[in-house]
Structure formats: structure tokens, C-alpha cells
Design an enzyme around this catalytic site. Structure first.
Site, short mmCIF file in Angstrom:
data_model
loop_
_atom_site.label_atom_id
_atom_site.label_comp_id
_atom_site.label_asym_id
_atom_site.label_seq_id
_atom_site.Cartn_x
_atom_site.Cartn_y
_atom_site.Cartn_z
N ARG A 76 38.22 54.27 28.67
CA ARG A 76 37.54 54.79 29.87
C ARG A 76 37.33 56.29 29.77
O ARG A 76 36.24 56.80 29.96
CB ARG A 76 38.36 54.50 31.13
CG ARG A 76 38.33 53.04 31.52
CD ARG A 76 39.38 52.76 32.54
NE ARG A 76 40.69 53.06 32.00
CZ ARG A 76 41.83 52.74 32.58
NH1 ARG A 76 41.83 52.11 33.72
NH2 ARG A 76 42.98 53.02 32.02
N LYS B 232 57.18 43.84 32.97
CA LYS B 232 56.22 44.51 33.84
C LYS B 232 56.15 43.76 35.17
O LYS B 232 56.14 42.53 35.18
CB LYS B 232 54.83 44.47 33.20
CG LYS B 232 54.39 45.82 32.64
CD LYS B 232 52.93 45.73 32.24
CE LYS B 232 52.34 47.05 31.89
NZ LYS B 232 50.91 46.97 31.60
N SER C 66 43.11 48.24 37.26
CA SER C 66 43.71 47.22 38.12
C SER C 66 44.66 47.87 39.12
O SER C 66 44.75 47.44 40.28
CB SER C 66 44.50 46.21 37.27
OG SER C 66 43.65 45.60 36.32
N HIS D 60 36.69 45.29 33.14
CA HIS D 60 37.11 44.32 32.12
C HIS D 60 35.96 43.34 31.81
O HIS D 60 35.71 43.01 30.65
CB HIS D 60 38.29 43.47 32.61
CG HIS D 60 39.57 44.22 32.81
ND1 HIS D 60 40.31 44.14 33.97
CD2 HIS D 60 40.28 45.02 31.98
CE1 HIS D 60 41.41 44.88 33.85
NE2 HIS D 60 41.42 45.42 32.65
O1 PNS Z 1 46.08 46.02 29.92
P1 PNS Z 1 47.23 46.69 29.26
O2 PNS Z 1 48.48 46.51 30.08
O3 PNS Z 1 46.96 48.12 28.94
O4 PNS Z 1 47.45 45.92 27.84
C1 PNS Z 1 48.49 46.30 26.98
C2 PNS Z 1 48.66 45.27 25.83
C3 PNS Z 1 48.80 43.88 26.38
C4 PNS Z 1 47.48 45.34 24.92
C5 PNS Z 1 49.94 45.72 25.03
O5 PNS Z 1 50.97 45.96 25.93
C6 PNS Z 1 50.39 44.66 24.03
O6 PNS Z 1 49.70 44.36 23.08
N1 PNS Z 1 51.59 44.08 24.27
C7 PNS Z 1 52.18 43.08 23.42
C8 PNS Z 1 53.34 43.64 22.60
C9 PNS Z 1 52.80 44.38 21.40
O7 PNS Z 1 52.28 43.80 20.48
N2 PNS Z 1 52.84 45.72 21.45
C10 PNS Z 1 52.22 46.52 20.40
C11 PNS Z 1 53.17 47.35 19.66
S1 PNS Z 1 53.70 48.68 20.69
#
Ligand code: PNS
Length: 167
Positions: free
Chosen positions: A91, A41, A129, A17
Site C-alpha cells: 500500500r 493473533k 482490515s 484485498h
Molecule cells: O495479512 P497479514 O496478517 O499481513 O498476513 C501475514 C502472513 C499470513 C502472510 C504471514 O503472517 C505468514 O505468512 N504467516 C505464516 C507463518 C510464516 O510462514 N511466516 C513467515 C516467516 S516469518
């Protein structure tokens, strides 16, 4: 002014990150690292703990980086912050399916906001993570995956989960 958002769970922030944050900060006037307040989560760390670890991890990087938390839709948060670029790290090909779904959904929700992908540094292409937490749970060495501050926070967390103190 070009404002970008790098969203994620960051539970906790890894060296992978940090590499993306460093590179993304050089592509924008301002980069917002946006920590998801994920209600459903199961996170090891609270939002405040995750923000604290991010702030420690980026203290030697460029000063155009802000760390914030958000809930609800990412595109709504981005709009509020006047950001029109979402940055995500890729990745491996296994990330692609999920990431493309996220990017398309976000673009359907707001077509003023684009997603750009940065390929993760090869060194960290296996890193997540979840893997770091799993290794830490079994007392494995995590110093190659996270910085020293985060490593100590993880060790404290593992100890508190297991109900003993690190000496
Ligand atoms: O590090 P991650 O868990 O892969 O990040 C995921 C993240 C935070 C980018 C995604 O879950 C997110 O944007 N969540 C907020 C809700 C949302 O806007 N979802 C997008 C439409 S599905």
C-alpha cells in the site's frame, strides 16, 4: 502450470484485498487465497467465517481462484500446493519494511519460491482490515471499504461483541 498464493489474515477481506486477488488471478494459471489460521493473533472472525466472506467477495471474479486455510509456515504450504509465487500487496512505504523482511525470510526458507508485490490500487492505499474494524466499532460507515455481504457480517459481529441485535 503457474500457481500463486495470496496469503493473509483477511480479518475481514476488504475491497483492497479483492482488487489484488482480481489482478493476481490474471497473472497466474491458478491463484490460491490462503487464510492464516492464526492461533496467537486475536481475530474477529473464525477461519470459516473469513473463508465464507472471501468466497462471497470473489464470486464474480475469474474461476481460477481457490480459497484455502493454512497453518505453520507459508513456504511449506506453498510447496504442498506446488505454488512457487507468493503475492503480496504494497500500500505505502510503511508496508515495505515488514514485507521485505517476510519476503527475504521466505526466500531463505525456500529459494524456489519468490514473492511478487502488487501495488495496491490508489483508491485503497489507506485501507486495512484493522481500520475497517475500528470504524465499525464506533458505528461508522464502512460501505466504501468492504462489499455489502462483508459489511453485514461486520455489523453482526459488532452487535454480538456489544451484546445487542441489529434490526
Ligand atoms: O495479512 P497479514 O496478517 O499481513 O498476513 C501475514 C502472513 C499470513 C502472510 C504471514 O503472517 C505468514 O505468512 N504467516 C505464516 C507463518 C510464516 O510462514 N511466516 C513467515 C516467516 S516469518
Amino acid at each position: 502450470m503457474k500457481i500463486s498464493i495470496y496469503p493473509g489474515s483477511f480479518d475481514p477481506i476488504t475491497l483492497g484485498h479483492i482488487d489484488i486477488i482480481d489482478r493476481a488471478s490474471k497473472l497466474s494459471d491458478e491463484l490460491i487465497v490462503a487464510v492464516l489460521q492464526n492461533i496467537d493473533k486475536k481475530s474477529w472472525f473464525s477461519v470459516d467465517e473469513r473463508i465464507d466472506m472471501i468466497k462471497h467477495s470473489i464470486s464474480n471474479l475469474s474461476n481460477n481462484i481457490k480459497v484455502m486455510s493454512f497453518d505453520g509456515l507459508l513456504v511449506d504450504f506453498a510447496k504442498k500446493q506446488n505454488a512457487n509465487i507468493i503475492v503480496r500487496g504494497l500500500r505505502a512505504v510503511t508496508d515495505y519494511e515488514y514485507e521485505i523482511q517476510l519476503a527475504h525470510t521466505n526466500r531463505e526458507l525456500n529459494d524456489n519460491i519468490d514473492t511478487i508485490f502488487l501495488t495496491t490500487n490508489l483508491k485503497y492505499s489507506y485501507l486495512s482490515s484493522s481500520v475497517v474494524k475500528e470504524v465499525a466499532t464506533f458505528n461508522g460507515d464502512i460501505h466504501k471499504f468492504v462489499n455489502t455481504y462483508v459489511e453485514n457480517k461486520i455489523k453482526e459481529k459488532v452487535a454480538s461483541i456489544k451484546g445487542f441485535k441489529i434490526i
